[in-house]
Design a protein around this motif. Structure first.
Motif, PDB file in Angstrom:
ATOM      1  N   ALA A  70      14.954 -43.168  38.492  1.00  0.00           N
ATOM      2  CA  ALA A  70      14.425 -42.010  37.759  1.00  0.00           C
ATOM      3  C   ALA A  70      13.090 -42.346  37.109  1.00  0.00           C
ATOM      4  CB  ALA A  70      15.436 -41.556  36.705  1.00  0.00           C
ATOM      5  N   GLY A  71      12.991 -43.549  36.532  1.00  0.00           N
ATOM      6  CA  GLY A  71      11.739 -43.959  35.910  1.00  0.00           C
ATOM      7  C   GLY A  71      10.600 -44.057  36.900  1.00  0.00           C
ATOM      8  N   VAL A  72      10.874 -44.582  38.098  1.00  0.00           N
ATOM      9  CA  VAL A  72       9.842 -44.691  39.123  1.00  0.00           C
ATOM     10  C   VAL A  72       9.370 -43.305  39.553  1.00  0.00           C
ATOM     11  CG1 VAL A  72       9.387 -45.409  41.500  1.00  0.00           C
ATOM     12  CG2 VAL A  72      10.598 -46.945  39.944  1.00  0.00           C
ATOM     13  N   GLN A  73      10.325 -42.368  39.691  1.00  0.00           N
ATOM     14  CA  GLN A  73       9.938 -41.020  40.081  1.00  0.00           C
ATOM     15  C   GLN A  73       9.081 -40.343  39.017  1.00  0.00           C
ATOM     16  OE1 GLN A  73      13.077 -38.600  42.078  1.00  0.00           O
ATOM     17  NE2 GLN A  73      14.341 -40.437  41.854  1.00  0.00           N
ATOM     18  N   LEU A  74       9.276 -40.712  37.771  1.00  0.00           N
ATOM     19  CA  LEU A  74       8.410 -40.210  36.699  1.00  0.00           C
ATOM     20  C   LEU A  74       7.041 -40.879  36.728  1.00  0.00           C
ATOM     21  CD1 LEU A  74      10.948 -40.124  33.703  1.00  0.00           C
ATOM     22  CD2 LEU A  74       9.946 -38.148  34.863  1.00  0.00           C
ATOM     23  N   GLY A 188      13.181 -36.469  31.248  1.00  0.00           N
ATOM     24  CA  GLY A 188      11.938 -37.233  31.370  1.00  0.00           C
ATOM     25  C   GLY A 188      10.786 -36.364  31.824  1.00  0.00           C
ATOM     26  N   ILE A 189      11.039 -35.471  32.811  1.00  0.00           N
ATOM     27  CA  ILE A 189       9.988 -34.581  33.297  1.00  0.00           C
ATOM     28  C   ILE A 189       9.515 -33.655  32.177  1.00  0.00           C
ATOM     29  CG2 ILE A 189       9.561 -32.619  34.835  1.00  0.00           C
ATOM     30  CD1 ILE A 189      11.305 -34.028  36.924  1.00  0.00           C
ATOM     31  N   VAL A 190      10.477 -33.122  31.403  1.00  0.00           N
ATOM     32  CA  VAL A 190      10.103 -32.237  30.296  1.00  0.00           C
ATOM     33  C   VAL A 190       9.227 -32.983  29.290  1.00  0.00           C
ATOM     34  CG1 VAL A 190      10.994 -30.929  28.327  1.00  0.00           C
ATOM     35  CG2 VAL A 190      12.132 -30.764  30.547  1.00  0.00           C
ATOM     36  N   VAL A 191       9.640 -34.189  28.923  1.00  0.00           N
ATOM     37  CA  VAL A 191       8.886 -34.970  27.939  1.00  0.00           C
ATOM     38  C   VAL A 191       7.485 -35.304  28.450  1.00  0.00           C
ATOM     39  CG1 VAL A 191       8.791 -37.194  26.742  1.00  0.00           C
ATOM     40  CG2 VAL A 191      10.936 -35.922  26.826  1.00  0.00           C
ATOM     41  N   VAL A 192       7.384 -35.736  29.720  1.00  0.00           N
ATOM     42  CA  VAL A 192       6.080 -36.127  30.270  1.00  0.00           C
ATOM     43  C   VAL A 192       5.158 -34.918  30.384  1.00  0.00           C
ATOM     44  CG1 VAL A 192       4.903 -37.044  32.304  1.00  0.00           C
ATOM     45  CG2 VAL A 192       6.981 -38.135  31.476  1.00  0.00           C
TER      46      VAL A 192
END
Length: 634
Positions: A70-74, A188-192
């Motif tokens: 998930a982190g890599v996809q972010l 994560g997507i929302v935060v980024v």
């Protein structure tokens, strides 16, 4: 633990007809399988975790790998944004920056690949190990549960729990770790996006309320559609299984066309509900895709018009990547919701089986029954019933001396099989005592009791395997010579040697490639190899032809030599050979004695014999009652 010489699959283990609770019939509403449950049940999850706990290190590694993915996809859209920002700068993207961006991108891809491989391998191994443990636990528990539970439980439903419900748990475990990654990716997507540009992030998220409203409207109808599809699927499968099992009866009564039409109706109903369920399942995909398109359009329009000059191209492109990924975890979590519902229902049914109380247990100070025990059996004022309020045996007393053969006779429901079940302690008495070798069976270990009590039933049960394996089923260390000698003793050797591979011939399911008489002779050989001091014969000669009965009568004489015999029989040829005959009626002893003594009494036994009936069940009820009232003996 009591060891079975025979296992009978289609009887109620001594439970006389009418004693099973009314809700234990197929299709009864009280035992319809629950297809869906609440989405999350902490008690069920806690029980599932007890199976996961031995593999918690694997769980931690799998979750960590999922979070890394998930982190890599972010991270990847941010790398692309960085490269684009520098590419369109006045000085352009120099070679070192290009190499650095490409290197970081390559590292991210390799890390994602390694993490993905780790999560797949860890989750796969862990799930298979957990399923193995669950199946072992259920099978081991079902081997020990009291027969009172098995009396009122459908075998098909137990098979469903061992197979279908475990598969639901498998699906849940496989997707649970991935759901952690989906949730992490979603937040994560929302935060980024809010971090990259707060205003554009809020604008992009305005499509979410629409999605939630659609989901709230969609879920009840979809759930009803999925439930209906499962129910009609079960009905169609049930009709199919019934028709296959009863194919002889179907063909003998020329019911093929009628049965086909009945099945066709169920199959069409199943098709209709599955098409409806498929429609609801598919409707969310275009809705989510449409919302994704709207969100991307908002970003493009806002980036080029509304916020022109304030948002750079790199941020806009990063937003487009994030929006594309944003709705994937939503789809996945929507699917996971239904999987979790099914898993909670399946987990509830599995834990119900695992929590079934084992009522027949050894005392802490239980003694092992000595192989040198005398073989005596005694019932002292025994009262017993499957339902304590309706006793099957009432103040029943009987003493069987070592080496004697005692026949129990009487109409169906008189308590014969129930008395024999108490000898092996399949059930505990409500009052009185059952003694074997002078010891109350409740004071003995079930394992030692099982070694000294062998049982041959009316319907012999043979297991998949060779003839040799079946004969030494209860004594696996028996030599081939012992098996052959036992088969010769009971008259089974000749027909076994005519089989293609003799004693190594494989038997079909339940010994279907042998006649009933041949299966019975093998069961006698099995009992002989077990070398138990007490032999229980429950209608062992009821369903065989006269020639086979003659062979079995000879085998019985050899089987009972130097053994205590408890024989339940309807046929007079079997009864007359007994040292002592006990006549039961409604759970009470009404006559006892040898054949000659009972004939002299002129009671129920006399009536049966003189009318030349083949079975006590052939007597009309009024004849039985008249005889009992006129010649009752105790």
């Amino acid at each position: 633990m009591v060891q079975f010489i025979e296992v009978e699959s289609e009887r109620n283990n001594g439970c006389d007809e009418g004693t099973r609770p009314p809700w234990a019939v197929v299709g009864s509403p009280r035992i319809e399988e629950e297809l869906f449950a609440q989405a999350f049940d902490k008690n069920i999850v806690r029980r599932i975790w007890t199976f996961l706990e031995p593999y918690r290190i694997k769980v931690a590694i799998a979750v960590a790998a999922v979070l890394i993915c998930a982190g890599v996809q972010l991270l990847i859209p941010l790398i692309i944004r960085h490269a684009i920002q520098h590419a369109i700068s006045p000085r352009g993207l120099d070679g070192s920056e290009l190499l650095a961006a490409a290197g970081v991108f390559l590292v991210a891809i390799l890390v994602n690949c390694a993490a993905s491989h780790t999560q797949e391998s860890m989750i796969g191994k862990m799930v298979e190990l957990v399923l193995f443990d669950i199946r072992r636990a259920m099978f081991g528990h079902l081997q020990k549960v009291s027969l009172s539970f098995m009396d009122k439980t459908e075998v098909g439903r137990l098979m469903s729990r061992l197979q279908g419900d475990v598969s639901s748990i498998q699906e849940f475990l496989e997707t649970s770790a991935l759901s952690v990654g989906d949730i992490a990716l979603l937040f994560g997507i929302v935060v980024v996006m809010l971090w990259l540009d707060f205003s554009l992030g809020l604008l992009t998220l305005t499509v979410l309320p629409v999605l939630f409203v659609v989901r709230i409207l969609w879920l009840p109808s979809a759930r009803n559609a999925f439930t209906a599809a499962n129910e009609t699927n079960s009905a169609a499968n049930g009709a199919l299984a019934e028709a296959i099992h009863g194919v002889r009866a179907v063909q003998s009564m020329d019911r093929q066309e009628v049965n086909f039409l009945l099945y066709d109706d169920k199959a069409h109903a199943n098709l209709k509900t599955h098409l409806t369920a498929a429609k609801y399942a598919q409707v969310m995909v275009p809705i989510v895709d449409t919302l994704t398109g709207f969100a991307m359009a908002f970003v493009v329009i806002a980036g080029s018009k509304i916020m022109h000059g304030r948002i750079d191209v790199g941020v806009t492109i990063a937003f487009l990547f994030y929006i594309q990924r944003f709705f994937d975890p939503i789809r996945s979590l929507t699917l996971q919701y239904s999987i979790m519902q099914r898993a909670m229902a399946s987990g509830k049914r599995l834990t119900e089986v695992l929590d079934v109380e084992i009522k027949i247990v050894d005392k802490p100070d239980a003694k092992a029954l000595s192989p040198q025990m005398d073989g005596s059996v005694e019932f002292r004022n025994v009262t017993f019933g499957y339902d304590p309020g309706h006793p099957v045996l009432k103040n029943f007393s009987l003493k069987v001396n070592p080496g004697d053969t005692v026949a129990l006779v009487g109409p169906t429901g008189s308590g014969k099989s129930s008395a024999m079940a108490l000898v092996q302690r399949f059930y505990d008495v409500q009052q009185g005592h059952v003694l074997v070798g002078g010891h109350d069976v409740r004071d003995l270990t079930q394992e030692s009791l099982g070694r000294q009590v062998a049982m041959v039933l009316q319907e012999p049960f043979l297991f998949t395997g060779t003839v040799l394996d079946n004969i030494r089923y209860n004594k696996t260390d028996a030599t081939r010579e012992e098996v052959i000698q036992a088969a010769k003793t009971v008259g089974a050797h000749d027909f076994i040697m005519k089989l293609a591979s003799g004693y190594d011939a494989p038997l079909g399911e339940r010994g279907g490639n042998l006649s009933l008489g041949q299966r019975q002779l093998i069961s006698f050989a099995r009992a002989l190899v077990a070398d138990a001091k007490i032999l229980v014969l429950d209608e062992a000669t009821a369903n065989i032809d006269s020639h086979t009965e003659m062979l079995i009568q000879k085998a019985l004489t050899k089987l009972l030599h130097n053994r205590t015999g408890l024989v339940i029989a309807h046929r007079l040829a079997t009864i007359r050979r007994a040292d002592h005959i006990v006549v039961l009626q409604n759970g009470e002893v009404i006559e006892t004695g040898s054949h000659a003594q009972l004939m002299a009494m002129g009671g129920l036994y006399f009536k049966l014999y003189n009318l030349n009936y083949a079975s006590f069940d052939d007597l009309a009820e009024e004849q039985t009652e008249t005889t009992v009232q006129g010649g009752r003996q105790t």
